[in-house]
Design a protein around this motif. Sequence first.
Motif, short mmCIF file in Angstrom:
data_model
loop_
_atom_site.label_atom_id
_atom_site.label_comp_id
_atom_site.label_asym_id
_atom_site.label_seq_id
_atom_site.Cartn_x
_atom_site.Cartn_y
_atom_site.Cartn_z
N ILE A 16 0.84 -1.20 0.00
CA ILE A 16 0.00 0.00 0.00
C ILE A 16 0.87 1.25 0.00
N VAL A 17 0.56 2.18 -0.86
CA VAL A 17 1.23 3.48 -0.88
C VAL A 17 0.23 4.52 -0.36
N TYR A 18 0.63 5.25 0.67
CA TYR A 18 -0.26 6.23 1.30
C TYR A 18 0.09 7.64 0.85
N SER A 19 -0.93 8.42 0.55
CA SER A 19 -0.71 9.82 0.22
C SER A 19 -0.46 10.62 1.50
N LYS A 20 0.09 11.80 1.37
CA LYS A 20 0.35 12.64 2.54
C LYS A 20 -0.95 13.02 3.25
N GLN A 21 -1.98 13.32 2.47
CA GLN A 21 -3.27 13.66 3.07
C GLN A 21 -3.86 12.47 3.82
N GLU A 22 -3.72 11.30 3.23
CA GLU A 22 -4.23 10.09 3.86
C GLU A 22 -3.54 9.86 5.21
N VAL A 23 -2.24 10.04 5.24
CA VAL A 23 -1.49 9.88 6.48
C VAL A 23 -1.96 10.87 7.53
N ARG A 24 -2.18 12.11 7.12
CA ARG A 24 -2.66 13.12 8.07
C ARG A 24 -4.02 12.72 8.64
N ASP A 25 -4.89 12.22 7.77
CA ASP A 25 -6.21 11.81 8.23
C ASP A 25 -6.11 10.63 9.20
N TYR A 26 -5.24 9.69 8.89
CA TYR A 26 -5.08 8.53 9.77
C TYR A 26 -4.50 8.94 11.12
N GLU A 27 -3.54 9.83 11.11
CA GLU A 27 -2.94 10.27 12.37
C GLU A 27 -3.96 10.98 13.26
N GLU A 28 -4.85 11.73 12.63
CA GLU A 28 -5.91 12.38 13.39
C GLU A 28 -6.83 11.34 14.04
N LEU A 29 -7.15 10.29 13.29
CA LEU A 29 -8.01 9.24 13.83
C LEU A 29 -7.30 8.46 14.93
N ILE A 30 -6.01 8.21 14.75
CA ILE A 30 -5.23 7.49 15.76
C ILE A 30 -5.21 8.25 17.08
N SER A 31 -5.24 9.57 17.01
CA SER A 31 -5.24 10.38 18.23
C SER A 31 -6.50 10.16 19.06
N GLN A 32 -7.50 9.51 18.46
CA GLN A 32 -8.76 9.26 19.17
C GLN A 32 -8.82 7.88 19.81
N LEU A 33 -7.71 7.14 19.75
CA LEU A 33 -7.67 5.80 20.35
C LEU A 33 -7.53 5.94 21.87
N LYS A 34 -8.57 5.61 22.60
CA LYS A 34 -8.50 5.70 24.05
C LYS A 34 -9.75 5.08 24.68
N ASN A 35 -9.57 4.55 25.87
CA ASN A 35 -10.68 4.13 26.75
C ASN A 35 -11.65 3.15 26.11
N ASN A 36 -11.14 2.31 25.20
CA ASN A 36 -11.99 1.31 24.55
C ASN A 36 -13.18 1.96 23.82
N ASN A 37 -12.97 3.16 23.31
CA ASN A 37 -14.05 3.84 22.59
C ASN A 37 -14.21 3.25 21.19
N ILE A 38 -15.41 3.39 20.65
CA ILE A 38 -15.67 2.96 19.28
C ILE A 38 -15.23 4.07 18.33
N LEU A 39 -14.33 3.77 17.42
CA LEU A 39 -13.91 4.75 16.44
C LEU A 39 -15.03 4.99 15.44
N HIS A 40 -15.36 6.22 15.21
CA HIS A 40 -16.38 6.56 14.21
C HIS A 40 -15.65 6.85 12.90
N TYR A 41 -15.67 5.86 12.04
CA TYR A 41 -14.87 5.93 10.81
C TYR A 41 -15.70 6.56 9.69
N SER A 42 -15.28 7.72 9.23
CA SER A 42 -15.98 8.40 8.13
C SER A 42 -15.03 8.84 7.03
#
Length: 220
Positions: free
Chosen positions: A16-42
């Motif tokens: 898989i080759v990731y674009s810079k924007q894709e990486v930024r979006d993923y890093e933002e979502l990763i910052s929401q990993l906590k407390n066994n919360n359900i990730l809202h993937y959009s």
Amino acid sequence: MKALLVSILLCRMSPIVYSKQEVRDYEELISQLKNNNILHYSLPYPKSRFLNYLALTGLYVFHGSNHKKIDRFEPRQQTLFNNEVTKAVFASADPNWSIFYAVLDRTKIVGSFRNGCVSSNGKRYHYYSLNASTQKNNPWTDGMLYILPKHSFERADQGKTYFDEWISHEPVAPIAKLNVSIEDFYFMDKVATHKDNESLVKTWLLYKARLLLSGLGLTK
């Protein structure tokens, strides 16, 4: 020799080759990993791409289940890839393998099912096979993929070519979780059909041939 056989007999995910924007979006979502919360993937990318990016961080392992409300995983008696019995929490560093267990409806299984993820030379190879009776049951469902802290686990096999099983002998609380469905299973078109009475070795040897024949509308 083992590494060569794995590369010939099993299926590998395309790089898989990731674009810079894709990486930024993923890093933002990763910052929401906590407390066994359900990730809202959009995000506009397949979940499998995000999860494989998450795996590349080397910080997480994954556990797939039909049960969606697990707050704590307790060690229980299970069988390792080599048939050794252990009491542990199981996970994999490969989210694709774990998604299989999240979306396979265990109540629809009739007879045997076979699957695995083997790591070799920094690459991962997969195989998935259900018997015909199970295939007829349409054994797919929605499930949950649990994201667990990798530091709580150790590899079950220490060889250079190994099944990507990770185990913890202590209870583990998830960091976060993500709803998944069959559309998120990267290898859905790589699920073969085997005969109930055949050996595991035969299932391995015929795996890719069966996928090819199935793609041609034939069976073996």
